[in-house]
Structures are given as C-alpha cells and as structure tokens.
Design a protein around this motif. Structure first.
Motif, PDB file in Angstrom:
ATOM      1  N   ARG A 178      -5.115 -69.597  25.366  1.00  0.00           N
ATOM      2  CA  ARG A 178      -5.691 -69.841  24.038  1.00  0.00           C
ATOM      3  C   ARG A 178      -6.020 -68.536  23.337  1.00  0.00           C
ATOM      4  NH1 ARG A 178     -10.302 -73.711  26.546  1.00  0.00           N
ATOM      5  NH2 ARG A 178      -9.037 -75.556  27.015  1.00  0.00           N
ATOM      6  N   LEU A 179      -6.578 -67.617  24.103  1.00  0.00           N
ATOM      7  CA  LEU A 179      -7.032 -66.369  23.509  1.00  0.00           C
ATOM      8  C   LEU A 179      -5.871 -65.550  22.959  1.00  0.00           C
ATOM      9  CD1 LEU A 179      -9.780 -64.428  23.469  1.00  0.00           C
ATOM     10  CD2 LEU A 179      -8.264 -63.098  24.946  1.00  0.00           C
ATOM     11  N   VAL A 180      -4.869 -65.304  23.797  1.00  0.00           N
ATOM     12  CA  VAL A 180      -3.743 -64.461  23.378  1.00  0.00           C
ATOM     13  C   VAL A 180      -3.004 -65.099  22.212  1.00  0.00           C
ATOM     14  CG1 VAL A 180      -1.492 -63.554  24.108  1.00  0.00           C
ATOM     15  CG2 VAL A 180      -3.496 -63.307  25.601  1.00  0.00           C
ATOM     16  N   ARG A 181      -2.734 -66.401  22.280  1.00  0.00           N
ATOM     17  CA  ARG A 181      -2.017 -67.051  21.183  1.00  0.00           C
ATOM     18  C   ARG A 181      -2.839 -67.052  19.897  1.00  0.00           C
ATOM     19  NH1 ARG A 181       2.764 -69.201  23.625  1.00  0.00           N
ATOM     20  NH2 ARG A 181       3.540 -69.369  21.489  1.00  0.00           N
ATOM     21  N   SER A 182      -4.155 -67.153  20.016  1.00  0.00           N
ATOM     22  CA  SER A 182      -4.997 -67.093  18.820  1.00  0.00           C
ATOM     23  C   SER A 182      -4.941 -65.707  18.189  1.00  0.00           C
ATOM     24  CB  SER A 182      -6.444 -67.451  19.173  1.00  0.00           C
ATOM     25  OG  SER A 182      -6.563 -68.805  19.548  1.00  0.00           O
ATOM     26  N   TYR A 183      -5.031 -64.670  19.010  1.00  0.00           N
ATOM     27  CA  TYR A 183      -4.923 -63.306  18.483  1.00  0.00           C
ATOM     28  C   TYR A 183      -3.577 -63.082  17.790  1.00  0.00           C
ATOM     29  CZ  TYR A 183      -9.127 -61.617  20.963  1.00  0.00           C
ATOM     30  OH  TYR A 183     -10.422 -61.390  21.397  1.00  0.00           O
ATOM     31  N   GLN A 184      -2.558 -63.822  18.225  1.00  0.00           N
ATOM     32  CA  GLN A 184      -1.234 -63.687  17.624  1.00  0.00           C
ATOM     33  C   GLN A 184      -1.041 -64.604  16.417  1.00  0.00           C
ATOM     34  OE1 GLN A 184       0.949 -64.410  21.242  1.00  0.00           O
ATOM     35  NE2 GLN A 184       1.157 -62.224  21.694  1.00  0.00           N
ATOM     36  N   GLY A 185      -2.137 -65.263  16.005  1.00  0.00           N
ATOM     37  CA  GLY A 185      -2.096 -66.054  14.780  1.00  0.00           C
ATOM     38  C   GLY A 185      -1.713 -67.499  14.955  1.00  0.00           C
TER      39      GLY A 185
ATOM     40  N   ARG B 199      -2.935 -71.051  15.765  1.00  0.00           N
ATOM     41  CA  ARG B 199      -4.168 -71.830  15.927  1.00  0.00           C
ATOM     42  C   ARG B 199      -4.047 -72.784  17.109  1.00  0.00           C
ATOM     43  NH1 ARG B 199      -8.840 -72.726  13.841  1.00  0.00           N
ATOM     44  NH2 ARG B 199      -8.474 -71.239  12.152  1.00  0.00           N
ATOM     45  N   GLN B 200      -5.105 -72.808  17.921  1.00  0.00           N
ATOM     46  CA  GLN B 200      -5.155 -73.651  19.113  1.00  0.00           C
ATOM     47  C   GLN B 200      -6.001 -74.897  18.857  1.00  0.00           C
ATOM     48  OE1 GLN B 200      -3.323 -72.310  22.064  1.00  0.00           O
ATOM     49  NE2 GLN B 200      -2.639 -71.351  20.154  1.00  0.00           N
ATOM     50  N   GLU B 201      -5.643 -75.971  19.530  1.00  0.00           N
ATOM     51  CA  GLU B 201      -6.438 -77.197  19.380  1.00  0.00           C
ATOM     52  C   GLU B 201      -7.867 -76.959  19.853  1.00  0.00           C
ATOM     53  OE1 GLU B 201      -6.457 -81.911  20.736  1.00  0.00           O
ATOM     54  OE2 GLU B 201      -5.044 -80.509  21.645  1.00  0.00           O
TER      55      GLU B 201
ATOM     56  N   ALA C 188      -6.011 -68.296  12.631  1.00  0.00           N
ATOM     57  CA  ALA C 188      -6.524 -68.618  13.964  1.00  0.00           C
ATOM     58  C   ALA C 188      -7.904 -68.006  14.097  1.00  0.00           C
ATOM     59  CB  ALA C 188      -5.590 -68.103  15.053  1.00  0.00           C
ATOM     60  N   HIS C 189      -8.676 -68.526  15.042  1.00  0.00           N
ATOM     61  CA  HIS C 189     -10.075 -68.107  15.181  1.00  0.00           C
ATOM     62  C   HIS C 189     -10.448 -68.058  16.654  1.00  0.00           C
ATOM     63  CE1 HIS C 189     -14.591 -69.360  14.750  1.00  0.00           C
ATOM     64  NE2 HIS C 189     -14.469 -68.046  14.860  1.00  0.00           N
ATOM     65  N   VAL C 190     -11.075 -66.968  17.054  1.00  0.00           N
ATOM     66  CA  VAL C 190     -11.694 -66.850  18.374  1.00  0.00           C
ATOM     67  C   VAL C 190     -13.191 -66.781  18.142  1.00  0.00           C
ATOM     68  CG1 VAL C 190     -11.966 -65.397  20.426  1.00  0.00           C
ATOM     69  CG2 VAL C 190      -9.700 -65.642  19.350  1.00  0.00           C
ATOM     70  N   LEU C 191     -13.933 -67.750  18.645  1.00  0.00           N
ATOM     71  CA  LEU C 191     -15.379 -67.728  18.427  1.00  0.00           C
ATOM     72  C   LEU C 191     -16.028 -66.667  19.301  1.00  0.00           C
ATOM     73  CD1 LEU C 191     -17.688 -70.185  17.173  1.00  0.00           C
ATOM     74  CD2 LEU C 191     -18.450 -69.257  19.361  1.00  0.00           C
ATOM     75  N   ASN C 192     -16.940 -65.936  18.697  1.00  0.00           N
ATOM     76  CA  ASN C 192     -17.675 -64.885  19.378  1.00  0.00           C
ATOM     77  C   ASN C 192     -18.990 -64.716  18.649  1.00  0.00           C
ATOM     78  OD1 ASN C 192     -18.348 -62.333  20.759  1.00  0.00           O
ATOM     79  ND2 ASN C 192     -16.168 -62.259  21.268  1.00  0.00           N
ATOM     80  N   LEU C 193     -19.784 -63.787  19.110  1.00  0.00           N
ATOM     81  CA  LEU C 193     -20.989 -63.422  18.384  1.00  0.00           C
ATOM     82  C   LEU C 193     -20.639 -62.395  17.309  1.00  0.00           C
ATOM     83  CD1 LEU C 193     -23.569 -63.007  21.297  1.00  0.00           C
ATOM     84  CD2 LEU C 193     -23.061 -65.041  19.933  1.00  0.00           C
ATOM     85  N   GLY C 194     -21.534 -62.243  16.339  1.00  0.00           N
ATOM     86  CA  GLY C 194     -21.359 -61.229  15.320  1.00  0.00           C
ATOM     87  C   GLY C 194     -21.897 -59.892  15.763  1.00  0.00           C
ATOM     88  N   HIS C 195     -22.343 -59.790  16.991  1.00  0.00           N
ATOM     89  CA  HIS C 195     -22.725 -58.545  17.662  1.00  0.00           C
ATOM     90  C   HIS C 195     -22.924 -58.920  19.125  1.00  0.00           C
ATOM     91  CE1 HIS C 195     -25.030 -54.453  17.336  1.00  0.00           C
ATOM     92  NE2 HIS C 195     -23.823 -54.332  17.854  1.00  0.00           N
TER      93      HIS C 195
END
Length: 384
Positions: free
Chosen positions: A19-26, A28-30, A353-360
C-alpha cells in the motif's frame, strides 16, 4: 540508472505492491496506508527500557539496537511501514564532525561552522570518500530490519541539507536559525559550498540505506519553514535536489499484466521500470510545497499547519501527499481525535494518493494505545 540487487525487497517483489509504495507512486489504495513520524522510540515503554544506559548516537550506530527500535512500533501498532531509527546528525558524525546529542537539548557541535575557513575544514573530508565502510553499521541495521519486516516496507531517513547546515552554523538547536540565514546572504559562496557538502553527505547516507534494503526514502527538512520562498528556491532547493540525486537513479522492475494500467511498457505486458519512491517533508513549509516537490520528490509530506486539501491544491492535485494529523490531537478525547483523523482522510482524497501520518513527530508522552487505535481507524476507513 542503477538497478537494485535481485534480493532487494522491491526488486524481489516483497514490497513493490505494498500500500505504501503504490501510494507514493500515485496509485490510490482502497485501504489508506499509515505510519507515524517518530513512531520508533520516545512514546514506547519497550524503547525506553532498551535505551537505558545507551546514548542516542550510540543506539543509532548499534545495528542490533537500531533494528529492534525500528521494528518495535511495527509490531505494536500494525503500521504499514517501518521508519529507520536514526538521527539527522548521524551522517555528520560518520563524516568526522564532533557532535553529541544532549538529553533535553538536542545535537550540540564542538565547533560551529560560521566562516569560509570553517567550511574549508569540513571539505577536508570529501563526501565521495565515504564508502561502504563508513556506513557499514547503517547497512547492517537495514539488513537486519528488512529481514524481519518481510513484505512491510522500510523507509530510509535523512536530514535535508539546509537542516544539517543550520545545525552546523548555529552549533546546536535554534529557534530562528538567524546565523544560518545570515551566512546565506553574507557569504553566498561559502554557503553554497556548505550546502553542497551537506547534500552529498546526506545523500550518501540515504543511498546506503536504500541499497541495503529500504523501499522508500524520506528527506526531512525540519527547519526550512524559517525561509522565504525566494531564499528556499535560490539558496536551498538546488542542494536538496543534489541530495535526492544520490538515490534518484535507483530503480527496479515490476512485472505487469497487459492492460493493467501504468506506463506503456506495463500496457504491453513488459516489465515496468520504477524508481525508489522519494518523499520530502518540512516543518512550517506550507508556502514551499511546490518548490519542495520540484527538487525531485515523488510525494510531499505536509505538516499540521495547512489543511491537506489546500496542500494538494497548491501542488496542482497531481502529487501524492503524506500527513497531516495534528500531534496535539493525540491527547484529546477519542471522539475529537477520531473526527480529526476522518477529516484528514477526507481531505486527502483531493490528492492522487494519500499516506496518513502526523503533521510532525509523535510527542514523547503519547499513550501508545492511542496510536494503535488510530491505525485501526485508518485501516477500517473507506472513502464514501
């Protein structure tokens, strides 16, 4: 272009479809992938227990300990990636710079770099001379980690040239980086040399991690938010591009079924050559997002100061984004945090695409069970 070795997690196919690599490549993952900056350590009791009696930089350079710390949050939270446990000053230390991390203060340098002569002394160590032996402990830590992670990707980590240069010029942490910004304008030639040196040291550090097995790489520019867009574009962006160039050429092949989408090669059923995904994150950099992407990043990390949909608009709605849950919300009542996470996920739909993370980073006092609950929420969420 340089192909990754056949045993690399990307080349071997273990992480290429994650999921991560494909999201970074644009793509979108379910299920939206999620990991947290500073997830390795600080808030975890198992981390604090492991670190007793060991200084920060010693922990970073102990392959077994660095690997274990990297793995701890993956085991506990079920996140979609490990982030390599290190510190932005590690490559400086490996290059011979006298620096220590003082508890409660941060990196402190024995000698600040504030003149052209100081820069010349740094340049006595040629970054090109920092070979495999220099980064042997780093590479071993990555190998140990990826062997345990299996099909979960590891993200490589390095500080951006400006942040490293700012630390060097200030001699330690600073609120406004006034000395660094002064050198930038007072002696632009010395500044350019300093930025080139830090770019090559940071780039070599990042390349060592990727070659050893990291499936993505993130460049952190912790202090770029102190810059104007004009100063960033003229005096910083070229060095960040130079740092990323050390890993930009690393590629691997993905076998695609005919008609599966993607490149022309993939459409024809031929192997599709892809680069290792590169992410660029900065603190307080809402005005710099496009410039940060243009240095050669595939995805852009967004801090908590700007809504994710607005960040995507500034990026032209064509760049994968990462972020941007406010770390302060982690100590809020669960209904408040849940609503905030859902809002970030909805705003993230404005990007390809979006990878959820913190803003810091994760605050040290964060309850680890809250992070686990956030991961479960993100993995259960689906776009309406």
């Amino acid at each position: 272009m340089t192909s990754l070795h056949s045993g690399h997690p990307l080349a071997a196919g273990r992480t290429a479809g994650s999921r991560l690599v494909r999201s970074y490549q644009g793509e979108r993952q379910e299920v939206t992938p999620v990991w947290f900056m500073r997830q390795a350590g600080r808030s975890l009791p198992e981390y604090r227990e492991l670190r007793v009696g060991t200084r920060m930089l010693d922990a970073c350079l102990d392959p077994a300990m660095a690997s274990e710390i990297t793995l701890q949050p993956v085991r506990r939270h079920g996140v979609d990636a490990g982030i390599f446990f290190s510190d932005i000053v590690v490559p400086l230390k490996l290059a011979g710079v006298a620096v220590e991390i003082q508890p409660g203060k941060g990196p402190v340098f024995e000698h600040a770099v504030r003149t052209a002569d100081d820069v010349s002394r740094l340049e006595e160590t040629d970054p090109a001379s920092l070979g495999d032996d220099t980064f042997a402990a780093i590479a071993e830590a990555v190998r140990l980690t990826t062997a345990e992670l299996g099909d979960t990707p590891l993200i490589g980590f390095a500080g951006a040239p400006f942040t490293l240069a700012a630390y060097l010029v200030e001699g330690g942490p600073s609120k406004d980086h006034i000395r660094a910004r002064t050198l930038m304008h007072a002696d632009p030639e010395a500044w350019a040399r300093l930025m080139a040196w830090t770019a090559d040291v940071s780039g070599a550090f990042l390349r060592a991690q990727v070659l050893a097995g990291a499936s993505a790489a993130q460049l952190f520019d912790s202090w770029a938010g102190s810059l104007s867009l004009a100063d960033y574009a003229e005096h910083v962006a070229p060095a960040s591009a130079r740092a990323l160039s050390h890993v930009r050429d690393l590629t691997y092949e993905v076998a695609e079924a005919p008609g599966a989408g993607g490149s022309e090669a993939a459409e024809a059923g031929e192997p599709d050559t892809r680069n290792v995904p590169l992410v660029h994150f900065g603190v307080g950099t809402g005005e710099l997002l496009k410039a940060m992407h243009d240095v050669g990043a595939d995805a852009v990390g967004v801090d908590y100061r700007i809504p994710l949909d607005e960040a995507s608009r500034r990026l032209g709605h064509v760049v994968p984004v990462q972020g941007n849950v406010d770390p302060a919300m982690l100590d809020a009542p669960w209904p408040v945090l849940e609503a905030h996470v859902r809002d970030v996920l909805r705003r993230g739909l404005e990007a390809p695409a979006h990878v959820l993370n913190l803003g810091h980073g994760v605050p040290p006092e964060t309850d680890p069970t809250v992070l686990t609950r956030v991961v479960e929420l993100v993995h259960a969420w689906r776009a309406a």
